[in-house]
Design a protein around this motif. Structure first.
Motif, mmCIF file in Angstrom:
data_model
loop_
_atom_site.group_PDB
_atom_site.id
_atom_site.type_symbol
_atom_site.label_atom_id
_atom_site.label_comp_id
_atom_site.label_asym_id
_atom_site.label_seq_id
_atom_site.Cartn_x
_atom_site.Cartn_y
_atom_site.Cartn_z
ATOM 1 N N GLU A 123 0.832 -1.204 0.000
ATOM 2 C CA GLU A 123 0.000 0.000 0.000
ATOM 3 C C GLU A 123 0.867 1.254 0.000
ATOM 4 O O GLU A 123 0.563 2.241 -0.672
ATOM 5 N N GLU A 124 1.951 1.200 0.782
ATOM 6 C CA GLU A 124 2.826 2.367 0.862
ATOM 7 C C GLU A 124 3.463 2.682 -0.490
ATOM 8 O O GLU A 124 3.464 3.833 -0.950
ATOM 9 N N ALA A 125 4.022 1.641 -1.130
ATOM 10 C CA ALA A 125 4.709 1.859 -2.403
ATOM 11 C C ALA A 125 3.745 2.317 -3.487
ATOM 12 O O ALA A 125 4.033 3.246 -4.249
ATOM 13 N N GLN A 126 2.581 1.656 -3.573
ATOM 14 C CA GLN A 126 1.645 2.001 -4.641
ATOM 15 C C GLN A 126 1.071 3.399 -4.454
ATOM 16 O O GLN A 126 0.821 4.118 -5.429
ATOM 17 N N SER A 127 0.861 3.820 -3.218
ATOM 18 C CA SER A 127 0.404 5.181 -2.966
ATOM 19 C C SER A 127 1.480 6.185 -3.379
ATOM 20 O O SER A 127 1.189 7.199 -4.039
ATOM 21 N N ASP A 128 2.739 5.909 -3.003
ATOM 22 C CA ASP A 128 3.838 6.806 -3.378
ATOM 23 C C ASP A 128 3.992 6.885 -4.887
ATOM 24 O O ASP A 128 4.206 7.972 -5.451
ATOM 25 N N ILE A 129 3.908 5.734 -5.546
ATOM 26 C CA ILE A 129 4.036 5.711 -7.002
ATOM 27 C C ILE A 129 2.900 6.488 -7.657
ATOM 28 O O ILE A 129 3.111 7.268 -8.586
ATOM 29 N N GLY A 130 1.678 6.271 -7.159
ATOM 30 C CA GLY A 130 0.532 6.974 -7.711
ATOM 31 C C GLY A 130 0.690 8.477 -7.625
ATOM 32 O O GLY A 130 0.455 9.205 -8.599
ATOM 33 N N ASP A 131 1.114 8.953 -6.456
ATOM 34 C CA ASP A 131 1.330 10.391 -6.266
ATOM 35 C C ASP A 131 2.447 10.908 -7.157
ATOM 36 O O ASP A 131 2.311 11.945 -7.818
ATOM 37 N N PHE A 132 3.565 10.183 -7.176
ATOM 38 C CA PHE A 132 4.754 10.655 -7.882
ATOM 39 C C PHE A 132 4.504 10.776 -9.380
ATOM 40 O O PHE A 132 4.754 11.828 -9.986
ATOM 41 N N VAL A 133 4.013 9.708 -10.000
ATOM 42 C CA VAL A 133 3.856 9.710 -11.459
ATOM 43 C C VAL A 133 2.700 10.619 -11.874
ATOM 44 O O VAL A 133 2.801 11.346 -12.870
#
Length: 342
Positions: free
Chosen positions: A287-297
């Motif tokens: 959840e942490e990684a996918q949230s960060d990726i979603g925000d970043f990209v």
């Protein structure tokens, strides 16, 4: 602005792009080439993860596309050369899921070294096998990391903190962190490591580079992990090394052919082997990684459309200068807004 997001991209990315007034369509699964060619006309921003292949034919059919977001580390699923020639900028998330992949690698090394998968299976069968035979600590064992990039270096540091000795091999000149030992050749690493883990990218030149010869070079009883790209490993050679007993175990998270979505059948030569951990490409699936990726990209895509910001893009368009494309105004639905193509 029309946005097409594939492969269940995190809802944070959807919310970020919708906050700009864009029309976002989110699809749960990957699309094959023919399906994507049918869906891509009229789409301005495309988001994919690792399964959807954005080929030259797809890009040729994309009459409105200005940018692609790879919501993952790798970009080998995108024809970057064709994207550049078509004037399409590509962004990825080079750091966001690094920790998640490293933690999975550490967990799998411990599980295999302690034979936890076998103990777990026996317990579920009602068999009480309280024995230390074949179970070891990871402290003092040598970890060989092939590919010393963002993931390899962080894994190196954490493994040393757990008491492992670390060697690495990389074709680029990389600075060794802490007490890690740089191997001059891949053969040196294979012959000296108790655990070998791959963290290379999926460029065509890496396809099939790890096969029977490399497995034969590994120490008898060694462990093998592949959490990078399925195409880099000869699966039949890996199976042979496991069945023969030359390797004590393996953990594989990536495959050259993967199902499109959750619930689809997974087929592999490695199924059914008791000393193999198989996971469905979840190295970065926290959840942490996918949230960060979603925000970043999503932020990269939105900032590119608004300001022409190509910072950290992996494939800026080839054409020199600034190229403009008139798009519908995302806030009011009328009047032109200018998106920068490079």
């Amino acid at each position: 602005m029309r946005v097409l997001l594939l492969e269940s991209i995190h809802h944070d990315a959807v919310a970020r792009l919708e906050s700009e007034g864009y029309h976002v369509e989110s699809v749960r699964t990957a699309l094959d080439e023919a399906e994507l060619i049918e869906r891509i006309p009229g789409v301005h921003l495309l988001g994919v993860r690792s399964k959807t292949q954005v080929t030259a034919r797809v890009l040729k059919a994309a009459d409105s596309l200005v940018a692609i977001g790879a919501f993952c580390i790798g970009t080998d699923q995108i024809d970057l050369g064709a994207a550049a020639s078509e004037g399409v900028t590509v962004f990825n998330a080079p750091y966001s899921n690094t920790r998640s992949v490293v933690e999975l690698a550490i967990a799998e090394i411990i599980m295999m070294t302690r034979r936890l998968t076998e103990k777990n299976a026996l317990m579920h069968q009602g068999v009480w096998d309280k024995s230390a035979v074949g179970a070891h600590e990871i402290r003092g064992r040598r970890l060989g990391i092939v590919g010393y990039g963002n993931i390899g270096t962080q894994l190196s540091v954490l493994a040393e903190n757990l008491g492992m000795r670390v060697s690495f091999y990389d074709t680029d000149d990389k600075l060794a962190l802490s007490n890690a030992h740089r191997c001059a050749t891949l053969e040196e690493l294979l012959e000296s490591s108790d655990v070998v883990t791959l963290h290379v990218d999926g460029r065509p030149g890496n396809a099939g580079f790890f096969g029977a010869e490399q497995f034969k070079r590994m120490r008898p009883g060694a462990l093998f992990l592949n959490l990078c790209r399925g195409i880099v490993v000869d699966r039949l050679a890996l199976r042979d090394a496991l069945v023969s007993g030359h390797l004590a175990g393996a953990a594989v998270d990536v495959f050259s052919a993967e199902p499109k979505g959750c619930g689809d059948e997974f087929i592999s030569e490695l199924r059914g082997l008791p000393n193999v951990i198989l996971t469905p490409h979840i190295g970065g699936s926290t959840e942490e990684a996918q949230s960060d990726i979603g925000d970043f990209v999503a932020n990269k895509l939105a900032n590119f459309v608004k300001d022409g910001d190509t910072t950290l893009s992996v494939s800026p368009p080839e054409q020199p200068g600034i190229f403009m494309k008139v798009l519908p105004c995302p806030k009011r639905g009328a009047g032109p807004v200018t998106a920068l193509r490079s």
